[in-house]
Design a protein around this motif. Structure first.
Motif, mmCIF file in Angstrom:
data_model
loop_
_atom_site.group_PDB
_atom_site.id
_atom_site.type_symbol
_atom_site.label_atom_id
_atom_site.label_comp_id
_atom_site.label_asym_id
_atom_site.label_seq_id
_atom_site.Cartn_x
_atom_site.Cartn_y
_atom_site.Cartn_z
ATOM 1 N N SER A 102 5.446 -0.834 10.839
ATOM 2 C CA SER A 102 3.982 -0.575 10.317
ATOM 3 C C SER A 102 3.728 1.056 10.494
ATOM 4 O O SER A 102 3.097 1.639 9.613
ATOM 5 C CB SER A 102 3.153 -1.366 11.073
ATOM 6 O OG SER A 102 3.238 -2.672 10.641
ATOM 7 N N GLU A 103 4.009 1.515 11.748
ATOM 8 C CA GLU A 103 3.556 3.038 12.105
ATOM 9 C C GLU A 103 4.358 3.823 10.940
ATOM 10 O O GLU A 103 3.920 4.862 10.617
ATOM 11 C CB GLU A 103 3.735 3.224 13.506
ATOM 12 C CG GLU A 103 3.497 4.513 13.994
ATOM 13 C CD GLU A 103 3.524 4.904 15.340
ATOM 14 O OE1 GLU A 103 3.354 6.173 15.862
ATOM 15 O OE2 GLU A 103 4.136 3.788 16.077
ATOM 16 N N ALA A 104 5.608 3.630 10.880
ATOM 17 C CA ALA A 104 6.561 4.519 9.968
ATOM 18 C C ALA A 104 5.941 4.334 8.586
ATOM 19 O O ALA A 104 5.753 5.393 8.018
ATOM 20 C CB ALA A 104 7.895 4.102 10.099
ATOM 21 N N VAL A 141 14.337 -1.698 4.042
ATOM 22 C CA VAL A 141 13.295 -0.984 4.818
ATOM 23 C C VAL A 141 11.972 -0.358 4.050
ATOM 24 O O VAL A 141 10.954 -0.728 4.737
ATOM 25 C CB VAL A 141 14.106 0.347 5.019
ATOM 26 C CG1 VAL A 141 13.020 1.554 5.855
ATOM 27 C CG2 VAL A 141 15.391 0.059 5.866
ATOM 28 N N ARG A 142 12.197 -0.578 2.844
ATOM 29 C CA ARG A 142 11.087 -0.430 1.905
ATOM 30 C C ARG A 142 9.872 -1.403 2.003
ATOM 31 O O ARG A 142 8.812 -1.311 2.121
ATOM 32 C CB ARG A 142 11.368 0.042 0.356
ATOM 33 C CG ARG A 142 10.263 0.079 -0.397
ATOM 34 C CD ARG A 142 10.585 0.298 -1.952
ATOM 35 N NE ARG A 142 11.455 -0.786 -2.513
ATOM 36 C CZ ARG A 142 12.031 -0.735 -3.506
ATOM 37 N NH1 ARG A 142 11.811 0.371 -4.516
ATOM 38 N NH2 ARG A 142 12.771 -1.763 -4.135
ATOM 39 N N ALA A 143 10.637 -2.789 1.940
ATOM 40 C CA ALA A 143 9.820 -3.874 2.054
ATOM 41 C C ALA A 143 9.039 -4.149 3.123
ATOM 42 O O ALA A 143 8.069 -4.652 3.343
ATOM 43 C CB ALA A 143 10.705 -5.349 1.705
ATOM 44 N N ALA A 144 9.995 -3.794 4.401
ATOM 45 C CA ALA A 144 9.416 -3.983 5.856
ATOM 46 C C ALA A 144 8.283 -3.012 6.025
ATOM 47 O O ALA A 144 7.294 -3.485 6.696
ATOM 48 C CB ALA A 144 10.744 -3.938 6.868
ATOM 49 N N VAL A 151 13.822 10.908 8.005
ATOM 50 C CA VAL A 151 13.817 9.329 7.357
ATOM 51 C C VAL A 151 13.685 8.307 8.231
ATOM 52 O O VAL A 151 14.567 8.174 8.956
ATOM 53 C CB VAL A 151 14.810 9.453 6.218
ATOM 54 C CG1 VAL A 151 14.329 8.237 5.304
ATOM 55 C CG2 VAL A 151 14.916 10.814 5.568
ATOM 56 N N PHE A 152 12.827 7.177 7.892
ATOM 57 C CA PHE A 152 12.949 6.240 8.793
ATOM 58 C C PHE A 152 13.856 5.143 8.263
ATOM 59 O O PHE A 152 13.682 4.709 7.134
ATOM 60 C CB PHE A 152 11.436 5.371 8.867
ATOM 61 C CG PHE A 152 11.410 4.052 9.878
ATOM 62 C CD1 PHE A 152 11.471 4.602 11.141
ATOM 63 C CD2 PHE A 152 11.342 3.147 9.325
ATOM 64 C CE1 PHE A 152 11.361 3.390 12.090
ATOM 65 C CE2 PHE A 152 11.220 1.758 10.130
ATOM 66 C CZ PHE A 152 11.257 2.032 11.716
#
Length: 294
Positions: free
Chosen positions: A113-115, A100-103, A232-233
Motif C-alpha cells: 500500500s505505501e509503495a 505487483v500492479r494488482a497488489a 521501482v517497487f
C-alpha cells in the motif's frame, strides 16, 4: 566506496534582496547501503533563522531565511559518505509485473500500500496512453518485473540521445518522448511516466554519480554534477530497486543518493523565494571525490 562531496551553489542578484526564504535538500540519505558520518551546510550571508527536518518522503531538509539587504547568496554542502555494494536479486526471481500492479492497486491495506502512492501522476510526470504504449513491448504478459524494468531502461538508453541543449528544467515529458533527447532528469521523468502509466509504483531519485576523468588527465574542480535516476517497487521481497536509464545500469557503489520523491519538484537541491531580487545568475559546482578513509 568512500567519497567527499562538495556542492557549491551561488546566486548573484541583479538587485538587492531584502528578505528571502529557502529550502535545501543536500544531505545524503541514511540508507542500508549508505551512511553519512559527517555533513555540514555553510550559508553566506548567515541566516537569521535555520532549522532541519525530514520532509514527507524522509529527505533531510534544511529551511533557512535571510533578512537584511544582500546581493549574493552562497550555499556550500560538504559531506563525507560511504556507499556499500548492493546485491541485486535475479530478475527472473521477481514477481510478474501485473501481480505487483494488482497488489499495489488493491483497496485492501497490505505490504504494497505505501509503495502504491507512487503509482500516480505528479506535477512533472503525467500518466498517459502514449507512455504506456512506448513501454508496452518491454512488459509482455507474465514477465518478471525486474526483467521488464531492465529492458525499458536499456531501450531508453539506446533510443534517446544525451543532449544538454535539447531540453530545460521545464520541458514536458511528452516533448522529451517526441524529441528522443534530453538529460538525466528527462530520462528519469520519462521512465517514471512509462512505469506509472502501466500502473506501477516508481519514484524519482536525486544524487550524484562518481565520474572519472580520461586517462592521463586530472579531475577538474567543480566539473561533476547532480544526477537523477528512478527506483521501482518490485514486490515485497525484492523491495525498491534503482535503475539508471541515462547509463543503462542498476546503481551500485558509484551512485550516491541524496533524496527521493514523486519527481524533480519534490527534491530540488535548493529552492526559495526572494523579495526585491529582480533577475539572478546561478552557478553550481559539484565535486565527488573518492577518498581512502573517513
Amino acid at each position: 566506496m568512500k567519497y567527499e562531496l562538495i556542492h557549491r551553489t551561488s546566486y548573484l542578484y541583479e538587485g538587492m534582496v531584502t528578505v528571502s526564504h529557502h529550502m535545501a535538500r543536500l544531505a545524503p540519505r541514511p540508507l542500508p547501503n549508505q551512511r553519512c558520518p559527517w555533513h555540514e551546510l555553510s550559508i553566506q550571508p548567515v541566516p537569521v533563522g535555520r532549522g532541519v527536518h525530514a520532509d514527507a518522503y524522509g529527505n533531510v531538509t534544511t529551511y533557512f531565511e535571510m533578512e537584511g539587504s544582500h546581493g549574493e547568496l552562497e550555499v556550500v554542502a560538504h559531506s563525507f559518505v560511504e556507499v556499500f555494494p548492493t546485491v541485486h536479486p535475479k530478475a527472473e526471481g521477481t514477481p510478474a509485473w501485473e501481480r505487483v500492479r494488482a497488489a499495489c492497486g488493491s483497496s485492501v491495506l497490505n505490504g504494497y500500500s505505501e509503495a502504491g502512492a507512487f503509482r500516480f501522476a505528479s506535477p512533472m510526470v503525467p500518466t498517459a496512453k502514449e507512455f504506456a504504449d512506448y513501454a508496452r513491448q518491454d512488459f509482455p504478459a507474465g514477465r518478471p518485473i525486474l526483467g521488464a524494468v531492465i529492458a525499458l531502461m536499456g531501450r531508453i538508453h539506446r533510443e534517446f540521445k544525451f543532449d544538454t541543449v535539447a531540453t530545460d528544467v521545464a520541458t514536458p515529458v511528452s516533448e522529451v518522448l517526441r524529441k528522443k533527447a534530453g538529460v538525466c532528469q528527462d530520462f528519469a521523468h520519462l521512465m517514471l511516466a512509462c512505469l506509472r502509466s502501466l500502473g506501477l509504483p516508481a519514484r524519482y531519485v536525486s544524487g550524484y554519480l562518481e565520474t572519472k576523468p580520461p586517462a592521463g588527465q586530472t579531475r577538474l574542480t567543480g566539473a561533476d554534477a547532480s544526477h537523477a535516476w528512478v527506483s521501482v517497487f518490485c514486490g515485497e521481497e525484492a523491495g525498491w530497486i534503482d535503475a539508471d536509464p541515462t547509463n543503462d545500469m542498476l546503481p551500485n557503489e558509484r551512485h550516491i543518493t541524496i533524496a527521493w520523491g514523486r519527481d524533480f519538484s519534490d527534491v530540488s537541491p535548493l529552492r526559495g523565494v526572494t523579495l526585491g531580487a529582480g533577475g539572478q545568475k546561478l552557478k553550481v559546482a559539484v565535486d565527488v571525490i573518492p577518498v581512502e578513509g573517513i
